[in-house]
Design an enzyme around this catalytic site. Sequence first.
Site, mmCIF file in Angstrom:
data_model
loop_
_atom_site.group_PDB
_atom_site.id
_atom_site.type_symbol
_atom_site.label_atom_id
_atom_site.label_comp_id
_atom_site.label_asym_id
_atom_site.label_seq_id
_atom_site.Cartn_x
_atom_site.Cartn_y
_atom_site.Cartn_z
ATOM 1 N N LYS A 1 0.822 -1.205 0.000
ATOM 2 C CA LYS A 1 0.000 0.000 0.000
ATOM 3 C C LYS A 1 0.866 1.269 0.000
ATOM 4 C CE LYS A 1 -4.101 -2.157 0.756
ATOM 5 N NZ LYS A 1 -3.783 -3.590 0.748
HETATM 6 C C1 LIG Z 1 -4.415 -4.719 0.272
HETATM 7 C C2 LIG Z 1 -3.616 -5.972 0.213
HETATM 8 C C3 LIG Z 1 -3.859 -6.966 -0.763
HETATM 9 C C4 LIG Z 1 -4.999 -6.861 -1.756
HETATM 10 O O1 LIG Z 1 -4.779 -5.877 -2.733
HETATM 11 P P1 LIG Z 1 -5.988 -5.331 -3.635
HETATM 12 O O2 LIG Z 1 -5.425 -4.218 -4.437
HETATM 13 O O3 LIG Z 1 -7.031 -4.869 -2.660
HETATM 14 O O4 LIG Z 1 -6.472 -6.456 -4.474
HETATM 15 C C5 LIG Z 1 -3.020 -8.060 -0.804
HETATM 16 N N1 LIG Z 1 -2.008 -8.210 0.096
HETATM 17 C C6 LIG Z 1 -1.756 -7.285 1.046
HETATM 18 C C7 LIG Z 1 -0.644 -7.524 2.002
HETATM 19 C C8 LIG Z 1 -2.535 -6.132 1.143
HETATM 20 O O5 LIG Z 1 -2.276 -5.224 2.102
#
Ligand SMILES: *Cc1c(COP(=O)(O)O)cnc(C)c1O
Length: 498
Positions: A113
Amino acid sequence: MFYKSTRNSNLKVDSAQAISQGISEDGGLFVPESIPSLTLDEVKQISELSYSERAAYVFSKFLTDFTDAEIRYCTDNAYNTKNFESENIAEIAHLFDGTYMLELWHGPTCAFKDMALQILPYFLTTSAKKLNIDKKIVILVATSGDTGKAALEGFKDVEGTQIMVFYPENGVSSMQKRQMTTQEGENVGVCAVKGNFDDCQSGVKTIFTDEKVKKALEENSLMFSSANSINWGRLVPQVVYYISAYASLAADGQISLGDKLNVVVPTGNFGNILAAYYAKRMGLPLGKLICASNINNVLTDFINTGVYDRNRKFYATCSPSMDILISSNLERLLYMLTGDNDAQIREWFGALAKDGKYEVTDDIKSKIKEDFYAGFCDDEATKAAIKSVYEKYSYVCDTHTAVAVKVYEDYRRETGDTTRTLIASTASPYKFSASVLEAIAPDFSAEDEYALVDKINELSGIMIPESLASLKNKPVRFSGSIDRNDMSDYVMEQLNIK
Ligand SMILES: *Cc1c(COP(=O)(O)O)cnc(C)c1O
């Protein structure tokens, strides 16, 4: 380049407007009206640039209302070694022959993120300036763990903004909780909610649309915006790392320019994998996009059958950031695949809101299958994948990445496709230490999360991220929890507009 709403094709806004608003007023998501192209020559040129420069190059194709200087201001402030522990920003690890891990977790909060949330505050404040918005921007976030902390780090002490994060009291890992409750910054608020993630999410939605709150904001020169992946400003930074990784692999001689590269993405809200799809549509030679889910496998079923049905049990898994039954960004994909048919989108997503279910046409089903493959696995298989990757390659991956590894193994067995493959590694194993250790050191018992961290360090050899190590000595600033119905009062109080 203009942006349309998936629910109103006649709407036309520039990227500054799309980013500062977050979501269209009709409830649709902003999408670029056309997809810019990228040639192999450009990919080759990009490989000589720093990550910040690569990002600026890609953004200049999408954010055409931003000047070059504005874009560079954003990328230089986000993608540097003050924020990321790696000079390359994202690292590529070679797992086994022709399979690469794209490590997207070297940022301040140890999850992918950060790749978007380190730059979003700069996009947002730059957009507000361009539009002569002089209101303070208030970011409300409901989080299952990773988004909240990444948004807090991105927005802390950013002038002209304030951020409040709501997380489910018992729904995050102990490290995630510690990360959030010790958050520094003068413009931040963190609040535990008695309930689950859905309660936090619907609580935030209610505040966004509350007429009383709206009026109070208006009177006090405040406005809300979103840091979730419905915001275009969070999606476009994710397109960059697929292009960047391809360029690096080609420059490194791992692939030849023009070779196909498959991509595997552990998926929840469909944001990360959609970014790979955009990169492919731009012209990056990507092959299959492999969508990996945990047992909350609503996307696996959808991609395989064309029926999206959220009427099912919700499971809390060891990959909690993928525990989600409504994948918002699917709306963007379907809009593109229907040839920008906003009426069709309104019908399907109206049905989703009303009955929790919709079915796409056969034509769309086959279009989806051309680009995507989908699979899922349960917690047991996730932990078995962590163990086998550790034993075979001495590589420790987190639970989300392990879901991707397992689904990729299934894909390879099922199809015999040995195309070189990039696996998106979305979190540091340190963030989910307890589950990771259950897989590779089941007999280990620990007193607290720091003992877990030390053990992971011993087994993996991965440096303990400074941002996690330093939490140990930070005071807890935000304790206690509130009732879901009190979220609105909490926001008003924080904003001093009661
Ligand atoms: C948010 C997240 C995901 C999922 O990603 P999306 O873009 O919502 O599909 C997968 N792994 C981790 C560690 C995340 O924080």
